[in-house]
Write an enzyme that holds these catalytic residues in place. Structure first.
Site, PDB file in Angstrom:
ATOM      1  N   LYS A  73      -6.284  10.026  -7.621  1.00  0.00           N
ATOM      2  CA  LYS A  73      -5.638   9.678  -8.896  1.00  0.00           C
ATOM      3  C   LYS A  73      -5.816   8.188  -9.131  1.00  0.00           C
ATOM      4  O   LYS A  73      -5.518   7.377  -8.254  1.00  0.00           O
ATOM      5  CB  LYS A  73      -4.144  10.008  -8.848  1.00  0.00           C
ATOM      6  CG  LYS A  73      -3.348   9.493 -10.042  1.00  0.00           C
ATOM      7  CD  LYS A  73      -1.850   9.539  -9.774  1.00  0.00           C
ATOM      8  CE  LYS A  73      -1.415   8.585  -8.698  1.00  0.00           C
ATOM      9  NZ  LYS A  73      -1.506   7.147  -9.123  1.00  0.00           N
ATOM     10  N   ASP A  98       4.547  10.823  -8.332  1.00  0.00           N
ATOM     11  CA  ASP A  98       3.153  11.068  -8.696  1.00  0.00           C
ATOM     12  C   ASP A  98       2.757  12.539  -8.615  1.00  0.00           C
ATOM     13  O   ASP A  98       1.663  12.897  -9.045  1.00  0.00           O
ATOM     14  CB  ASP A  98       2.217  10.257  -7.796  1.00  0.00           C
ATOM     15  CG  ASP A  98       2.030   8.824  -8.280  1.00  0.00           C
ATOM     16  OD1 ASP A  98       2.342   8.548  -9.451  1.00  0.00           O
ATOM     17  OD2 ASP A  98       1.575   7.986  -7.480  1.00  0.00           O
TER      18      ASP A  98
END
Length: 278
Positions: free
Chosen positions: A10, A130
């Site tokens: 990510k 996240d």
């Protein structure tokens, strides 16, 4: 029966810290993308819940109930066992969501293995801020503490280089080092970008509010950014809370050449070239 899932890196192309809640959680506004660089997850039916870790970044990864993959399995079905395997390719604590992406990939794999629906955003938020954005890897705008997600059109075809100098940065320490927490958000309406060049021009008007405090705590991050700038990327910055930094390039050949050069000059650094996922 076994099911495999990919856990992509990510990347926070931007990270604006816009405030702090009374409970201490910081409010963010971030343009999040994913790369074809990442870890690989395998899940299999088993009477017991277990985790095996292999790969070049396996050292030090816990395999007990404290691992996010184990927590994800318990969240999906606390009464059911599963044999979890992780091929760890991403460096830990590196600002590219490795553990969160592993947890999200575990949920996707177990959903298929067990025939269960995927949990919702609020259900997975206790695993980490996240994890929600990693549940559906693609271009997204992430706001709040990570629970406000808006899908965006795919970015133009783009090559990327990721670099980590081998230091782990503790996110709480980065936030403590911040001087100002109520910074401006991104524009209310984000533009659409038809080329990676246009994306890079826009990114230069945005920020990662954690980059400067991270450099103050770990000056080697500044060295990474300087080394990246020497390879003439269209844009480069730190991802998340660091220490991984990224550079964007118009072609895969240019990204690979940059990565090859950086590996020669800095053989101790973790360097990978790849592409952004659509």
């Amino acid at each position: 029966m076994t099911v495999e899932a990919f856990a992509p890196a990510k990347i926070n192309l931007t990270l604006h810290v816009t405030g702090q809640r009374a409970d201490g959680y910081h409010l963010l506004d971030s343009l999040v993308v994913f790369a074809d660089i990442g870890d690989r997850i395998t899940v299999a039916v088993s009477d017991q819940r277990s985790l095996q870790v292999t790969g070049p970044m396996a050292a030090g990864v816990p395999v007990d109930a404290g691992n996010l993959m184990m927590k994800a399995a318990a969240l999906m079905d606390p009464a059911r066992g599963a044999a979890l395997s992780l091929e760890k390719n991403l460096p830990p604590a590196s600002g590219i969501g490795g553990g969160s992406s592993d947890a999200a990939a575990t949920l996707r794999a177990l959903s298929e293995l067990w025939g269960l629906p995927m949990p919702g955003t609020q259900d997975v938020l206790p695993l980490g801020a996240d994890v929600p954005v990693c549940m559906s890897p693609g271009t997204q705008r992430m706001r709040g503490i990570g629970e406000r997600l808006d899908g965006l059109p795919p970015l133009p075809d783009c090559a990327i280089v990721l670099i980590n100098p081998g230091v782990s940065v503790a996110t709480p320490a980065i936030f403590r080092a911040m001087g100002k927490r109520d910074n401006p958000a991104m524009p209310a309406e984000l533009p659409t970008w038809d080329t990676v060049g246009n994306l890079a021009v826009w990114l230069k008007t945005q920020r990662n509010d954690l980059q400067l405090p991270a450099i103050q705590l770990e000056p080697v991050i500044g060295e990474v950014l300087k080394a990246l700038s020497g390879t003439a990327p269209l844009y480069h910055a730190m991802s998340g809370s660091g220490a991984t930094c990224y550079g964007l390039y118009p072609t895969e050949a240019e990204a690979q050449a940059a990565a090859d050069h950086l590996r020669v000059v800095h053989p101790a650094w973790w360097v990978r070239a790849g592409r952004l996922l659509a």
